[in-house]
Motif scaffolding. Structure first.
Motif, PDB file in Angstrom:
ATOM      1  N   UNK A   5       0.865  -1.249   0.034  1.00  0.00           N
ATOM      2  CA  UNK A   5       0.054  -0.107  -0.093  1.00  0.00           C
ATOM      3  C   UNK A   5       0.916   1.278   0.062  1.00  0.00           C
ATOM      4  N   UNK A   6       0.439   2.223  -0.793  1.00  0.00           N
ATOM      5  CA  UNK A   6       1.476   3.583  -1.024  1.00  0.00           C
ATOM      6  C   UNK A   6       1.455   4.309   0.371  1.00  0.00           C
ATOM      7  N   UNK A   7       0.612   4.118   1.147  1.00  0.00           N
ATOM      8  CA  UNK A   7       0.605   5.127   2.533  1.00  0.00           C
ATOM      9  C   UNK A   7       1.702   4.061   3.391  1.00  0.00           C
ATOM     10  N   UNK A   8       1.577   3.048   3.210  1.00  0.00           N
ATOM     11  CA  UNK A   8       2.362   2.081   4.114  1.00  0.00           C
ATOM     12  C   UNK A   8       3.911   2.167   3.540  1.00  0.00           C
ATOM     13  N   UNK A   9       4.204   2.207   2.295  1.00  0.00           N
ATOM     14  CA  UNK A   9       5.233   2.326   1.749  1.00  0.00           C
ATOM     15  C   UNK A   9       6.202   3.492   1.999  1.00  0.00           C
ATOM     16  N   UNK A  10       5.275   4.910   2.161  1.00  0.00           N
ATOM     17  CA  UNK A  10       5.878   6.185   2.472  1.00  0.00           C
ATOM     18  C   UNK A  10       6.411   5.908   4.164  1.00  0.00           C
ATOM     19  N   UNK A  11       5.537   5.188   4.989  1.00  0.00           N
ATOM     20  CA  UNK A  11       6.063   5.026   6.282  1.00  0.00           C
ATOM     21  C   UNK A  11       7.042   4.177   6.352  1.00  0.00           C
ATOM     22  N   UNK A  12       7.498   3.241   5.579  1.00  0.00           N
ATOM     23  CA  UNK A  12       8.693   2.301   5.503  1.00  0.00           C
ATOM     24  C   UNK A  12       9.734   3.110   5.277  1.00  0.00           C
ATOM     25  N   UNK A  13       9.774   4.017   3.786  1.00  0.00           N
ATOM     26  CA  UNK A  13      10.893   4.595   3.623  1.00  0.00           C
ATOM     27  C   UNK A  13      11.335   5.615   4.509  1.00  0.00           C
ATOM     28  N   UNK A  14      10.275   6.457   5.176  1.00  0.00           N
ATOM     29  CA  UNK A  14      10.606   7.385   6.273  1.00  0.00           C
ATOM     30  C   UNK A  14      11.371   6.647   7.651  1.00  0.00           C
ATOM     31  N   UNK A  15      11.271   5.454   7.807  1.00  0.00           N
ATOM     32  CA  UNK A  15      11.757   4.649   9.011  1.00  0.00           C
ATOM     33  C   UNK A  15      13.081   4.344   8.448  1.00  0.00           C
TER      34      UNK A  15
END
Length: 640
Positions: A383-393
């Motif tokens: 999911x794009x939203x989850x991917x953004x969170x992963x990238x930031x992490x």
């Protein structure tokens, strides 16, 4: 037993302080000295210096200093005798020991007493395991069921505590160990009406410090009683701080150095099983969250850590903070995840040693790949939203790496793995770095300022000493010249040490420690010995050791630009040592004359006898004449 004087002297003669300290820190040559980050603090600006010409080190951030023996005592957390044995082993010197006197035995401090009690307890638990019926039937059987060979059990000093309230305490008291020391060592507990063993009916895992001394115990119950905790550990004591130590470091440190890699696991049995499988460069955080002190300890031996995880994803996520902490301390980190339901202990026992070692090599992932796979559960199409969170992490973790080149390499890897424009990640990283720098700036400025002030104060103190403003400083200057230059020529007839002692023979040094140190130096000079700083440095007189270390010519440790930065000029006395020495003696005599003047003037005020007053006036006149002569010779302008 005590080490013989001849052995101690041989060890001191063989020591290369740069070589010894280089085993623990990365030294960089600066002029005739060496510099590094302190091994005692988590500083960011190097303030740790080594002087090979004087055979001493000085750490400005912690205040510690001394010779190579003192360094080993500090960095390894061991006593003087153990430090000597460590160095003897390093240089292949046979240790000759002598019987200690009753006075020496009595003089053992509490720390040594704790080590002695813990050593006894470790040996008692081992003896119980191998020779007591309960120990053999329960403890030894358990270890053998786990697949541990007798050699492995002995290698880790494993033991067993009897299922009794006083199984250890009673024989320990019979051997002369006091309840106070046993309690302070964490071996017994006291309640209002009962004193009893802390460890009862458990298999015992001794925890050793780097030097191999037992400092604590981990203990596992074999009962199915849910009321009993599975593991209990020793409490914090005078010799055990759980955040500072990792289990197995004594057995693993040489292998870690040789392999330039440390495997990090969770439990005691993980470490032991891996050793038995031929992987000896492994330690355990013993079930606690990884600390900066533990990382610092591992970092003495390698900059590469591989963390081993079982297949529990939730547990892995919870341990991400440990990986971030490793990155923050500029160590490289990889990870290996075992199949679901397996851990390093069980998995290493399920295959040959060769196959297990190959598995570790084949499955080691860099932290970017590892963290991304865990957070995305192994999939790219998330999911794009989850991917953004992963990238930031992941970028947050990369931002913790101090080395800019490493950050760039990891950013590119992250961009490829998560299929995102590298420039976007660079922009995100810069935002995080700017935010963190603002947050950390005040702390860094305070830390840097503290080191700067110490060095500046050291230079300022030098000026105050040379100005001769106080009796303490002028006395200290005399000792400083002896410590640093006693063996240098004053003229064609005598050395500087001889000149100072001759000129001060009739003077009294008011400071007791300075007087004691100068008397010791006088003894060496009269005996025709060359005066060396290490003659005054040792465990028998820590106050004298610190005084001498502080008086060593530390200005040569300070980098170019310090004088200009702090607007403090240092005299380059080595350019003309006889003149500098003569002025030191004049300042001392001027201060002593000034004290005598003051004393006689006070006596004059209280005197009522005419003859006594005449004598005092005559004495004051002579002293004033002397004072003026010395002042003129020093070139001091006195306003009238």
């Amino acid at each position: 037993m005590a080490i013989s004087d001849s052995t101690i002297q041989e060890i001191k003669n063989r020591i290369d302080i740069v070589e010894v300290i280089s085993d623990f820190v990365s030294l960089k040559k600066v002029g005739s000295n060496y510099r590094a980050l302190s091994p005692f603090t988590n500083e960011k600006s190097p303030s740790f210096y080594v002087s090979p010409s004087k055979d001493i080190f000085k750490c400005f951030s912690s205040g510690k200093g001394g010779d190579a023996i003192a360094f080993i005592m500090e960095v390894e957390g061991i006593n003087y005798i153990e430090s000597l044995k460590y160095l003897a082993n390093k240089y292949g010197i046979e240790v000759q020991e002598e019987e200690q006197t009753d006075e020496q035995i009595t003089a053992q401090n509490e720390r040594d007493s704790l080590f002695i009690a813990l050593k006894y307890a470790g040996e008692f638990f081992q003896d119980t395991l191998w020779n007591h019926s309960e120990g053999k039937s329960i403890g030894l059987s358990y270890f053998k069921e786990r697949g541990f060979s007798e050699a492995t059990i002995k290698k880790f000093d494993l033991g067993y505590s009897l299922d009794a309230w006083d199984g250890l305490m009673k024989p320990a008291l019979g051997k002369g160990y006091s309840e106070e020391i046993l309690e302070k060592a964490g071996l017994i507990l006291k309640s209002e009406n009962k004193t009893y063993d802390r460890f009862r009916g458990r298999v015992m895992f001794p925890i050793h410090n780097v030097g191999g001394k037992v400092i604590a115990f981990g203990a596992r119950t074999l009962r199915k009683d849910k009321k009993q905790p599975k593991y209990i550990n020793s409490p914090e004591t005078g010799v055990y701080h759980k955040s500072d130590i990792v289990y197995g470091i004594h057995q693993a440190r040489q292998a870690i150095r040789n392999e330039d890699l440390c495997y990090l696991v969770e439990g005691y049995t993980d470490v032991i099983s891996m050793h038995q499988s031929g992987v000896q460069n492994v330690v355990s955080s013993s079930g606690t969250s990884l600390t900066k002190e533990q990382i610092h300890l591992i970092g003495r031996y390698t900059k590469n850590i591989t963390v081993l995880y079982d297949g529990d994803a939730a547990g892995i996520k919870a341990s991400f903070r440990g990986i971030d902490l490793i990155l923050e301390h500029d160590l490289d980190v990889h990870a290996v995840v075992f199949p679901e339901g397996e851990d390093p202990d069980s998995f290493s026992r399920s295959m040959s040693s060769e196959a297990f070692q190959q598995f570790l090599k084949d499955n080691a992932q860099d932290f970017i790949t590892f963290k991304t796979n865990i957070l995305t559960e192994g999939g790219k199409n998330i999911d794009p939203v989850k991917k953004v969170a992963v990238i930031r992490d992941v970028v947050e973790s990369i931002s913790l790496i101090p080395d800019g080149i490493k950050r760039s390499v990891y950013l590119k890897s992250c961009a490829d793995l998560l299929e995102i424009d590298e420039q976007v990640l660079i922009s995100e990283l810069n935002k995080i770095l700017i935010k963190n720098r603002k947050k950390d700036r005040q702390h860094e400025e305070r830390e840097s300022s503290a080191v700067d002030e110490q060095l500046a104060d050291s230079l300022q103190s030098k000026q105050e000493e040379q100005s001769g403003n106080t009796p303490f400083y002028v006395e200290k200057e005399c000792l400083r010249m002896i410590i640093n230059y006693a063996n240098e020529p004053f003229d064609e007839h005598q050395k500087i040490g001889e000149f100072i002692l001759h000129e001060t023979a009739d003077l009294k040094f008011d400071d007791v420690l300075i007087n004691e140190t100068i008397s010791m130096a006088s003894g060496f000079i009269k005996a025709g010995k060359k005066v060396e700083p290490d003659m005054f440095i040792g465990p028998s007189n820590p106050k004298m050791s610190q005084l001498v270390i502080d008086l060593l010519d530390m200005k040569y440790f300070i980098s170019d630009g310090w004088e200009e930065l702090h607007r403090i000029s240092t005299s380059h006395e080595k350019e003309d040592l006889p003149t500098a020495t003569y002025k030191v003696i004049l300042r001392l005599k001027r201060k002593k004359i000034e004290e005598m003047l003051h004393h006689n003037e006070e006596l004059l005020k209280k005197s009522s006898e005419a003859n006594e007053q005449d004598e005092l006036l005559q004495m004051i006149k002579q002293l004033k004449t002397l004072f003026d002569q010395v002042t003129t010779e020093l070139g001091i302008v006195v306003s009238k």
